[in-house]
Design a protein around this motif. Structure first.
Motif, PDB file in Angstrom:
ATOM      1  N   GLY A 137      45.427   2.573  33.415  1.00 22.37           N
ATOM      2  CA  GLY A 137      44.543   3.012  32.340  1.00 22.37           C
ATOM      3  C   GLY A 137      44.626   4.483  31.994  1.00 22.37           C
ATOM      4  O   GLY A 137      43.769   5.007  31.287  1.00 22.37           O
ATOM      5  N   LYS A 138      45.678   5.151  32.443  1.00 22.79           N
ATOM      6  CA  LYS A 138      45.829   6.574  32.152  1.00 22.79           C
ATOM      7  C   LYS A 138      45.974   6.820  30.653  1.00 22.79           C
ATOM      8  O   LYS A 138      45.306   7.684  30.079  1.00 22.79           O
ATOM      9  CB  LYS A 138      47.063   7.138  32.887  1.00 22.79           C
ATOM     10  CG  LYS A 138      47.042   6.914  34.395  1.00 22.79           C
ATOM     11  CD  LYS A 138      48.245   7.525  35.090  1.00 22.79           C
ATOM     12  CE  LYS A 138      49.585   6.945  34.706  1.00 22.79           C
ATOM     13  NZ  LYS A 138      49.813   5.563  35.161  1.00 22.79           N
ATOM     14  N   PRO A 154      48.978   4.493  39.489  1.00 25.75           N
ATOM     15  CA  PRO A 154      50.058   3.538  39.261  1.00 25.75           C
ATOM     16  C   PRO A 154      50.126   3.120  37.790  1.00 25.75           C
ATOM     17  O   PRO A 154      49.167   3.282  37.054  1.00 25.75           O
ATOM     18  CB  PRO A 154      49.669   2.352  40.141  1.00 25.75           C
ATOM     19  CG  PRO A 154      48.212   2.518  40.414  1.00 25.75           C
ATOM     20  CD  PRO A 154      47.927   3.969  40.354  1.00 25.75           C
ATOM     21  N   SER A 155      51.263   2.591  37.430  1.00 23.98           N
ATOM     22  CA  SER A 155      51.467   2.134  36.065  1.00 23.98           C
ATOM     23  C   SER A 155      50.441   1.051  35.724  1.00 23.98           C
ATOM     24  O   SER A 155      50.167   0.182  36.543  1.00 23.98           O
ATOM     25  CB  SER A 155      52.889   1.595  35.971  1.00 23.98           C
ATOM     26  OG  SER A 155      53.131   1.150  34.693  1.00 23.98           O
ATOM     27  N   ARG A 172      43.192  -1.950  39.492  1.00 21.08           N
ATOM     28  CA  ARG A 172      42.775  -2.321  38.184  1.00 21.08           C
ATOM     29  C   ARG A 172      41.459  -2.990  38.289  1.00 21.08           C
ATOM     30  O   ARG A 172      41.371  -3.876  39.154  1.00 21.08           O
ATOM     31  CB  ARG A 172      43.691  -3.365  37.512  1.00 21.08           C
ATOM     32  CG  ARG A 172      45.111  -3.038  37.557  1.00 21.08           C
ATOM     33  CD  ARG A 172      45.874  -4.207  37.012  1.00 21.08           C
ATOM     34  NE  ARG A 172      47.200  -3.709  36.630  1.00 21.08           N
ATOM     35  CZ  ARG A 172      48.025  -4.378  35.840  1.00 21.08           C
ATOM     36  NH1 ARG A 172      47.656  -5.542  35.354  1.00 21.08           N
ATOM     37  NH2 ARG A 172      49.185  -3.875  35.567  1.00 21.08           N
ATOM     38  N   THR A 203      45.122   4.848  28.297  1.00 21.77           N
ATOM     39  CA  THR A 203      43.870   4.464  27.645  1.00 21.77           C
ATOM     40  C   THR A 203      42.899   5.642  27.651  1.00 21.77           C
ATOM     41  O   THR A 203      42.272   5.956  26.633  1.00 21.77           O
ATOM     42  CB  THR A 203      43.250   3.264  28.383  1.00 21.77           C
ATOM     43  OG1 THR A 203      44.228   2.237  28.487  1.00 21.77           O
ATOM     44  CG2 THR A 203      42.034   2.740  27.662  1.00 21.77           C
TER      45      THR A 203
HETATM   46  N1  LIG Z   1      47.020  -2.245  23.100  1.00 20.73           N
HETATM   47  C1  LIG Z   1      46.737  -2.931  24.213  1.00 20.73           C
HETATM   48  N2  LIG Z   1      46.328  -4.218  24.137  1.00 20.73           N
HETATM   49  C2  LIG Z   1      46.022  -4.912  25.258  1.00 20.73           C
HETATM   50  N3  LIG Z   1      46.112  -4.419  26.495  1.00 20.73           N
HETATM   51  C3  LIG Z   1      46.516  -3.151  26.650  1.00 20.73           C
HETATM   52  C4  LIG Z   1      46.862  -2.344  25.513  1.00 20.73           C
HETATM   53  N4  LIG Z   1      47.224  -1.119  25.964  1.00 20.73           N
HETATM   54  C5  LIG Z   1      47.131  -1.175  27.305  1.00 20.73           C
HETATM   55  N5  LIG Z   1      46.701  -2.379  27.719  1.00 20.73           N
HETATM   56  C6  LIG Z   1      46.447  -2.776  29.103  1.00 20.73           C
HETATM   57  O1  LIG Z   1      45.487  -1.896  29.661  1.00 20.73           O
HETATM   58  C7  LIG Z   1      45.865  -1.513  30.955  1.00 20.73           C
HETATM   59  C8  LIG Z   1      45.983  -0.026  31.048  1.00 20.73           C
HETATM   60  O2  LIG Z   1      47.045   0.399  30.230  1.00 20.73           O
HETATM   61  P1  LIG Z   1      47.476   1.915  30.070  1.00 20.73           P
HETATM   62  O3  LIG Z   1      46.288   2.723  29.744  1.00 20.73           O
HETATM   63  O4  LIG Z   1      48.600   1.961  29.120  1.00 20.73           O
HETATM   64  O5  LIG Z   1      47.984   2.231  31.552  1.00 20.73           O
HETATM   65  P2  LIG Z   1      48.898   3.436  32.083  1.00 20.73           P
HETATM   66  O6  LIG Z   1      49.074   4.425  30.997  1.00 20.73           O
HETATM   67  O7  LIG Z   1      48.135   3.971  33.247  1.00 20.73           O
HETATM   68  O8  LIG Z   1      50.195   2.841  32.541  1.00 20.73           O
HETATM   69  C9  LIG Z   1      47.158  -2.232  31.282  1.00 20.73           C
HETATM   70  O9  LIG Z   1      46.861  -3.340  32.077  1.00 20.73           O
HETATM   71  C10 LIG Z   1      47.697  -2.639  29.947  1.00 20.73           C
HETATM   72  O10 LIG Z   1      48.380  -3.859  30.045  1.00 20.73           O
END
Ligand SMILES: Nc1ncnc2c1ncn2[C@@H]1O[C@H](COP(=O)(O)OP(=O)(O)O)[C@@H](O)[C@H]1O
Ligand SMILES: [Mg+2]
Lengths: 290, 281
Positions: free
Chosen positions: A70-71, A66-67, A238, A73
């Motif tokens: 952490g993908k 799901p969105s 999460r 990340t």
């Molecule tokens: N630069 C950032 N600063 C703070 N929180 C972040 C940042 N990037 C992502 N997040 C948080 O980390 C979590 C995972 O994000 P992300 O890896 O982008 O998820 P996905 O790609 O699976 O949608 C989310 O809850 C997001 O809000």
């Protein structure tokens, strides 16, 4: 019958065919956790918890989840943009420390340089690192990848003159032109319309069959993951952790054989859907309870 | 069970290149020019008619023809020419100085945090302060001369340039920076191939604002600085002498000058960053 494949940490347990069995992993993700600091609240958001995963040479690995699970990340850590809080990521046994020529990336928002023509955008991937190919080789290689992604004739066009799907073709060509070992793709077709998306998936399967890259592919489309990947990693939120790794035992080339009408496709799709739905329900109930 | 053939993957329709020759009327390129000429003719004619009817006191509303003849004789008698030259020269030099200082410093502020931290309070204070407030101080320091007029132009133009350049660097698309890193750009390559091209439109709009503010600075300096030179001085004197045609004439020259500069910069902007203007044909 739907067949749940157990979570795999030992390569010897890997699916049938033996294509991956016994090979040394190309990317090893060991007990990785990642998070983002919130300086104002003095808290840390844990985006990923204790992820362990191996990616084998020549494999097409898809990550679904799901969105916000952490993908991005995870892929950013493999690319070398950020470091894990805990655990290690190695590529061919070497710890990832910043981006490198063996890992190219295709971005969800294309990230093509708007002031460069299609040709020069692709050239960007060859002109920064040494040794730089000479002019003739450059031209041949660029022409080859542009033909591969179906952009021959658009060399001198600017990105703003192209549709979203075509811009992403530029992104793919740019990632392929240096013939990297690993292709990192973060929802590459997420922003293109459904019809173009399907066509691009089919073309992409063909391209990868030809070039043989190891692909680390993020998507939130279960269909896309099942249609393209050798293995699908289901990530729950999460904080994100691996729920299950599903072997996709569908024959290739899949699009040419109309994979979506294969009953096995439906089974796998159902299975993954079930995993993610349990996840969504669990999250809701858990959220209400707390 | 199913005998339906799966549809083969359709090739993306975008890929077939289709170009078509466009046939336009021969007059098309001149159309906007013709409209502008007609428009101005009508404007000055109505002006002339109102002035002839003397519904407004001719002391502050001269005939359009009187204004044009004031401009003509002004140039012929060498009254306007030297003042215009003085202003243009001052303005150009001031703008060049402002660009040479403002653009690199602004880019540096955008890219290097510590420089930003140190300079920002002064830059923002100076960018916000109305320039006229500086005149008495500048006159005190520099006297009623050219250097004071030049300084006010530089001070007017330099801060909008700095602020825009800084903002430009700060808003570089993070995805493009990532792409730069993935594809091996080192520090200088990142700066020259990603950050600067991205910032270019901001630099140009900084120069645009610098021009607009610089013009104001130029006039303030000439009107209030008492240097006895420049278009501002011409305005001041024409006002003192109740010379309405000359007053209007000078204003017209200023208007033409400003419009020319603004249009010129817009042209430059389109050329320099065509990707920003996606809808234009
Ligand atoms: N630069 C950032 N600063 C703070 N929180 C972040 C940042 N990037 C992502 N997040 C948080 O980390 C979590 C995972 O994000 P992300 O890896 O982008 O998820 P996905 O790609 O699976 O949608 C989310 O809850 C997001 O809000
Ligand atoms: Mg994401």
């Amino acid at each position: 019958m739907t067949q749940a494949v157990p979570s795999i940490t030992d390569p010897a347990l890997l699916g049938d065919g033996g294509t991956l069995t016994g090979r040394k992993p190309l990317i090893e993700i060991r007990n990785v956790s990642a998070g983002y600091e919130n300086k104002r609240a003095k808290t840390r958001l844990i985006a990923l918890r204790d992820v362990t995963l191996e990616v084998y040479p020549g494999e097409f690995l898809a990550i679904v989840g799901p969105s916000g699970c952490g993908k991005t990340t995870l892929i950013n850590m493999i690319a070398g943009f950020m470091k894990p809080l805990e655990g290690t990521i190695t590529v061919r046994g070497e710890k990832v420390d910043g981006p490198s020529a063996d890992r190219a990336m295709v971005f969800q928002d294309y990230a093509v340089l708007p002031w460069r023509t299609v040709y020069n955008n692709v050239k960007f991937a060859l002109e920064n690192r040494r040794p730089r190919p000479n002019k003739d080789e450059l031209a041949t290689r660029i022409a080859k990848v542009l033909a591969m992604v179906g952009l021959s004739g658009f060399e001198q066009s600017y990105p703003y003159e192209l549709s979203g799907g075509m811009r992403q073709r530029v992104g793919i060509a740019r990632a392929l032109v240096s013939d990297p070992e690993i292709l990192l793709m973060d929802e590459p077709f997420g922003a293109v319309d459904a019809m173009t998306r399907e066509a691009m998936q089919a073309e992409f399967e063909k391209i990868i069959a030809e070039t043989g890259q190891t692909v680390f592919f993020i998507t939130h489309s279960i269909d896309e993951a099942v249609a393209l990947a050798d293995r699908v990693v289901v990530v729950s939120s999460r904080p994100g952790h691996i729920k299950e790794i599903v072997d996709i035992d569908l024959p290739r080339s899949r699009f040419a054989e109309g994979v979506k009408s294969n009953p096995r496709f439906g089974e796998l799709r159902e299975h993954i859907w079930g995993l993610l739905q349990a996840e969504a329900l669990g999250a809701k109930i858990g959220g209400a309870g707390v | 069970m199913t005998t339906v053939q799966p549809a083969p993957a359709k090739p993306d329709e975008d890929v077939s290149s289709i170009t078509e020759a466009i046939t336009r009327s021969r007059w098309a390129p001149f159309r906007s020019l013709i409209i502008t000429v007609l428009n101005l003719t009508v404007f000055f004619t109505i002006w002339q008619l109102i002035a002839l009817a003397e519904v407004i006191n001719p002391l502050f509303f001269p005939k359009a023809t009187a204004m044009f003849s004031a401009i003509y004789t002004g140039f012929a008698d060498g009254i306007i020419g030297p003042e215009l030259w003085h202003s243009v020269q001052n303005f150009t030099i001031g703008l060049i100085i402002a660009s040479v200082i403002g653009i690199p410093l602004g880019l540096l502020m955008g890219g290097v945090r510590i420089v930003d931290l140190i300079l920002s309070p002064y830059v923002w204070a100076m960018a916000a302060l109305p320039r006229v407030a500086l005149i008495p101080l500048l006159i005190l320091i520099l006297g009623f001369g050219n250097s004071m007029q030049l300084t006010i132009i530089v001070l007017s133009a330099v801060f909008p340039m700095m602020v825009n350049c800084m903002e430009g660097v700060k808003t570089v698309d993070p995805s493009l920076i990532r792409a730069g890193r993935v594809f091996g750009a080192n520090g200088p390559q990142m700066y020259f191939k990603v950050i600067l091209p991205f910032t270019l439109p901001f630099v140009i709009s900084g120069i645009n604002q610098g021009i607009a503010r610089g013009l104001v600075g130029m006039l303030i300096g000439e009107l209030l600085g008492g240097g006895g030179e420049g278009l501002g001085f011409l305005l001041d004197r024409a006002g003192d002498q109740f010379d309405a045609p000359m007053l209007y004439g000078t204003l017209l020259i200023l208007a033409v000058l400003s419009v020319g500069l603004v249009q010129g910069m817009r042209w430059v902007e389109r050329r320099a960053a065509p990707w920003r203007d996606q809808s234009r044909v």
